[in-house]
Each structure stands twice: as structure tokens, then as C-alpha cells.
Scaffold this motif. Structure first.
Motif: not given
Length: 201
Positions: A160-167
């Protein structure tokens, strides 16, 4: 993500013996804000920016040419080497991109030359970094998943990605998780990689 993945190469350079007008024309035609300055042997000896050139061309007061002034006591600068910044902050090509971001934030520079064994190999500008941010999260997620599927040990991970941060999530041990993290960090636009608590067994 490493610097060599986002840097611009080959580098547009300016000979130190060029006139200010020649350098202005080059930066304008190439649509760049700064360029490393090189000597006769191609060795970097400084960097020159649009602002350096404007100061050299118009003086400290950009409106000074609008009114008569007393003749200057010394001639105005004419060559690039007279207006360039001689002490250049550089980064290695294998440095993390965040090192460049921190350098730009703390020093205010807009372009950072990239070196390898002392040789100029590239340059990173704010525009390069903005290009990373311009990648949408969904595009980044698709690219991360595609990269993970290319490796048997990481194919089972989701992202999952939010604001370029990958989880990253999914079944896997510490070794496969580390590989998945390294793979994800190679994708353009990735700012950081994290794991939800309990993901890695």
C-alpha cells in the motif's frame, strides 16, 4: 532510493573562462538553474547559478542600471570564474536520495553535483526531486508490486502506498522482508518503506 537513480547525466558544464553572457545563454537554452564549472582539464572547480550570473551581469542592485551612478572603482566581473561559487557541496552516486534533500533544505542550494572517485558523473536538481513526488501513489504501488513479483522470495508481498511511503505486508520471514524492502526502494517515487507490526515473523 539512491542518487544515481534520479540524477541527470551527462552533466551540462560551463568552462571557467567563458563570459557571463555565454553562460547565461547556455543555462537559458538548456532550461537549467545551475551548472558545474570546469577547468581546462574538465575538473570541477565550482558551480554557477542563475543568481550568480545575474549578480555578475547587473550588479548587487538589479535596478542600478536604470539611473546614472559614479564610475566604478574596478571593472565589473566578466568571466564565469569571477562569479561562481568555488566551494561546492557534492554527494556520492551511491548516497541515499534523502541525503540530497537534507542538503538542499539546510543549505538552500538548488542543484547538487554527483561525484564518483572525485569525478563529476551527474547532478541532482530540485526539479529531479519534484519529479519523484509527481509520481502518483497508485503508479508507485503498481511499480512496487511488479518489482516484487520479479523475485520469487518477494512475490507474496502486498503493498500500500501513501504520499510515497510504501507499506509492505504479507507472509515472510526477516530475510524475505529485507529483500522486499530493498526491491521496493529501487522504485522511482518511493520515499520510505515500512512494515505493519507483526508482518515479519
Amino acid at each position: 532510493m539512491l542518487v544515481h537513480e534520479i540524477m541527470t547525466t551527462p552533466v551540462v558544464t560551463v568552462p571557467r573562462t567563458w563570459t557571463i553572457k555565454q553562460a547565461v545563454r547556455l543555462l537559458y537554452e538548456k532550461d537549467i538553474t545551475a551548472a558545474p564549472v570546469v577547468d581546462e582539464n574538465g575538473r570541477m572547480v565550482g558551480i554557477v547559478s542563475e543568481m550568480d550570473l545575474l549578480r555578475g551581469e547587473y550588479g548587487a542592485n538589479p535596478r542600478a542600471f536604470l539611473r546614472p551612478e559614479a564610475p566604478p572603482t574596478s571593472r565589473p566581473p566578466a568571466l564565469v570564474e569571477e562569479v561562481m561559487t568555488p566551494h561546492v557541496r557534492t554527494v556520492a552516486e551511491d548516497a541515499d536520495t534523502m541525503e540530497v534533500v537534507e542538503l538542499m533544505i539546510t543549505t538552500g542550494v538548488k542543484s547538487v553535483p554527483v561525484v564518483h572517485d572525485g569525478e563529476l558523473v551527474g547532478i541532482v536538481s530540485r526539479r529531479d526531486l519534484m519529479g519523484l513526488l509527481a509520481h502518483g501513489d497508485e503508479r508507485i504501488r503498481e511499480d512496487v508490486l511488479a518489482a516484487l513479483r520479479d523475485c520469487a522470495e518477494t512475490a507474496s508481498f502486498g503493498a500500500a502506498v501513501r504520499d510515497g511511503v510504501v507499506e509492505l505486508y504479507g507472509p515472510g520471514d526477516e530475510r524475505s522482508a529485507r529483500i522486499a524492502e530493498l526491491v521496493a526502494r529501487t522504485v522511482p517515487g518511493v520515499v520510505d518503506v515500512v512494515f505493519p507490526e507483526g508482518t515479519v515473523s
